[in-house]
Design an enzyme around this catalytic site. Sequence first.
Site, short mmCIF file in Angstrom:
data_model
loop_
_atom_site.label_atom_id
_atom_site.label_comp_id
_atom_site.label_asym_id
_atom_site.label_seq_id
_atom_site.Cartn_x
_atom_site.Cartn_y
_atom_site.Cartn_z
CD GLU A 164 -2.77 1.02 2.43
OE1 GLU A 164 -3.27 2.26 2.50
OE2 GLU A 164 -2.94 0.25 2.99
CE LYS B 28 3.07 -0.12 4.39
NZ LYS B 28 2.58 -0.22 3.56
NE ARG C 26 3.04 -7.15 10.84
CZ ARG C 26 2.38 -6.65 9.84
NH1 ARG C 26 1.26 -7.04 8.96
NH2 ARG C 26 2.60 -5.79 10.03
P1 ATP Z 1 1.83 -2.40 8.01
O1 ATP Z 1 1.87 -2.60 8.77
O2 ATP Z 1 3.73 -1.82 8.11
O3 ATP Z 1 1.70 -1.35 6.62
P2 ATP Z 1 1.50 -3.68 5.75
O4 ATP Z 1 1.32 -4.96 6.14
O5 ATP Z 1 -0.15 -3.01 5.74
O6 ATP Z 1 2.85 -3.57 7.25
P3 ATP Z 1 2.42 -3.51 3.33
O7 ATP Z 1 2.14 -2.08 1.80
O8 ATP Z 1 0.03 -3.75 3.08
O9 ATP Z 1 1.45 -2.97 4.78
O10 ATP Z 1 2.30 -4.91 2.94
C1 ATP Z 1 3.56 -4.99 1.56
C2 ATP Z 1 3.38 -6.61 1.35
O11 ATP Z 1 4.01 -6.82 2.80
C3 ATP Z 1 2.46 -7.16 2.28
O12 ATP Z 1 2.16 -8.41 1.69
C4 ATP Z 1 2.92 -7.45 3.40
O13 ATP Z 1 1.99 -9.03 3.55
C5 ATP Z 1 3.67 -8.05 3.54
N1 ATP Z 1 4.23 -7.10 5.27
C6 ATP Z 1 4.09 -6.57 5.62
N2 ATP Z 1 4.69 -6.40 7.04
C7 ATP Z 1 5.26 -7.56 6.78
C8 ATP Z 1 6.35 -8.26 7.62
N3 ATP Z 1 6.14 -7.03 8.71
N4 ATP Z 1 6.87 -9.30 7.83
C9 ATP Z 1 6.59 -9.60 6.52
N5 ATP Z 1 5.89 -9.26 5.25
C10 ATP Z 1 5.25 -8.11 5.61
MG MG Z 2 -1.22 -2.04 5.33
#
Ligand code: ATP
Ligand code: MG
Length: 551
Positions: free
Chosen positions: A33, A267, A257
């Site tokens: 995102e 983020k 994660r």
């Molecule tokens: P955040 O909570 O930091 O915003 P998010 O999962 O909302 O993380 P996205 O941009 O939606 O962030 O994630 C893009 C991809 O990265 C998704 O497939 C997500 O599952 C993966 N991802 C994000 N954070 C992690 C993590 N800590 N470990 C493994 N994969 C991750």
């Molecule tokens: Mg997200």
Amino acid sequence: MSEEKSLNFIEEIIEEGIASGKYKTIVTRFPPEPNGYLHMGHATSICLNFGLTKKYPGYTNLRFDDTNPITEDTEYVESIKEDIKWLGFEWKNELYASDYFDELYNYAVQLINKGLAYVDDLTSEEIATYKGTPTQPGKDSPYRNRTVAENLSLFEKMKAGEFEDGSKTLRAKIDMAHTNMLMRDPLIYRIKHAHHHRTGNKWCIYPMYDFAHGQSDSIEHITHSICTLEFIPHRELYDWFIEKLEIYPSHQYEFARRNLSYTVMSKRKLLQLVNEKHVNGWDDPRMPTISGMRRRGFTASSIRKFCDTIGIAKRDNVTDFSLLEFCLREDLNNTALRAMAVLDPIKLVITNYPENATEELLSENGPDEMQGKRTVPFSKELWIEREDFLEVPIKKWFRLAPGASVRLKSAYIVTCTGFDKDAHGNITTIYCTYHPDSKSGGDHSGLTVKGTIHWVSVAHAATAEVRLYDRLFKVENPSNEEGDFKDYINPGSLQIIKAYIEPSLLSASIDKRYQFLRKGYFCVDKESTADKLVFNRTVTLKDTWGGNAKK
Ligand code: ATP
Ligand code: MG
């Protein structure tokens, strides 16, 4: 990769699928995102998704999951692309969920036509109370039984902008008593009169994550849609939409994660650190963002190695940050150029060395002979580290002390003959004699010493600002502590000092890595200029993290 490694559970699934003929090519996607910079958790997901299609026939798409118009920004899109490329991966197609808004709208209309979606007038608070609890069934909305025609007309009007934000939603008609709360008539579309970074003002209704993600996977024929464990309950809904819409059956797989000790990896939290100025931007070298780690001096290969070594898990866990540093040291030990810098200087005068003389001494650039040698100027007055001298030596002290001898790296053996102190009792100058026949590379002195210390010639030294970093948080898992995670910020995470550096470092380049002998690995910071050199300490030579750290 030459090492034999056992398959992770997703590789096992893939190999079974290939063997049974279920698929010939693997298609994965990385779906960020664009609402922040990528962090080490994303790096794990990137290495996994792109790694799978490097290993097996197929490809990986980069898909920006940009269905939420409020928080997204093109700055983030650009940084995400830069970070993935820097990590060493290439996507096949650059795609945006917002490119599918028309298709998603049509899918919603199809559901309405099948009697599987309805327009609801309940407010979000009402929807929440109608939802029930995990132990109690929910209640049907009074609008649940609108006719297909009425729903079509209302949905059309929602799209046309006739209603205010929050006044209506489109919901899937599933089961308000379902054991999985996400299946209790989930929202599909919401009204948001907001400008979108790509579609501008074309839309005032936006699909919810659950309605966009699986369908986007399906449109792209993603074979393995990999996400993190918190999406396990969403899988049922993911499959429901695919089944009811009769579209390409992508499948969702979940892994744990990546969490790293002494930092936060969300983020939303990282954005707070940036906005509240606890750090100097997303690429602050203390941040666990890919851009921060890059600026700190981490190499892409060490991050890939780290992700590869640890693999993926099915259970949540916290990975020790020191493992990442271990991978980094292994890499930098082979590649970093050697140089001398004195971070906490004290003057050493060689009393029997000729006044105004300079020798250009040869010193190796690295452990590999191929890296060659450079010259380092040597003269009568040198800077050495304050910690390399003890007025009263402790047991097994192999460095300088009154009467003790030590080798100056790539130069001579010196013996300490005395020192000066100021009025406060601080040592200001150390006096030594040198042994002219002990020169490195041609030592005929017959002397043996146990210690070698680094130095920089006073007359030839340049100065640099050196930024020393420590962990950003004082506790291992700040997100798990009581109160706000920001209460656990380490106030001493950045220390700025002035150092004396050997003159060869004046031409240090930002894309190279340096080992300052005995002091750690360093790189040029992006704020460095010809007038004011700035180095970041990437990592110390030895592990100083963890409970039983050897300082
Ligand atoms: P955040 O909570 O930091 O915003 P998010 O999962 O909302 O993380 P996205 O941009 O939606 O962030 O994630 C893009 C991809 O990265 C998704 O497939 C997500 O599952 C993966 N991802 C994000 N954070 C992690 C993590 N800590 N470990 C493994 N994969 C991750
Ligand atoms: Mg997200």
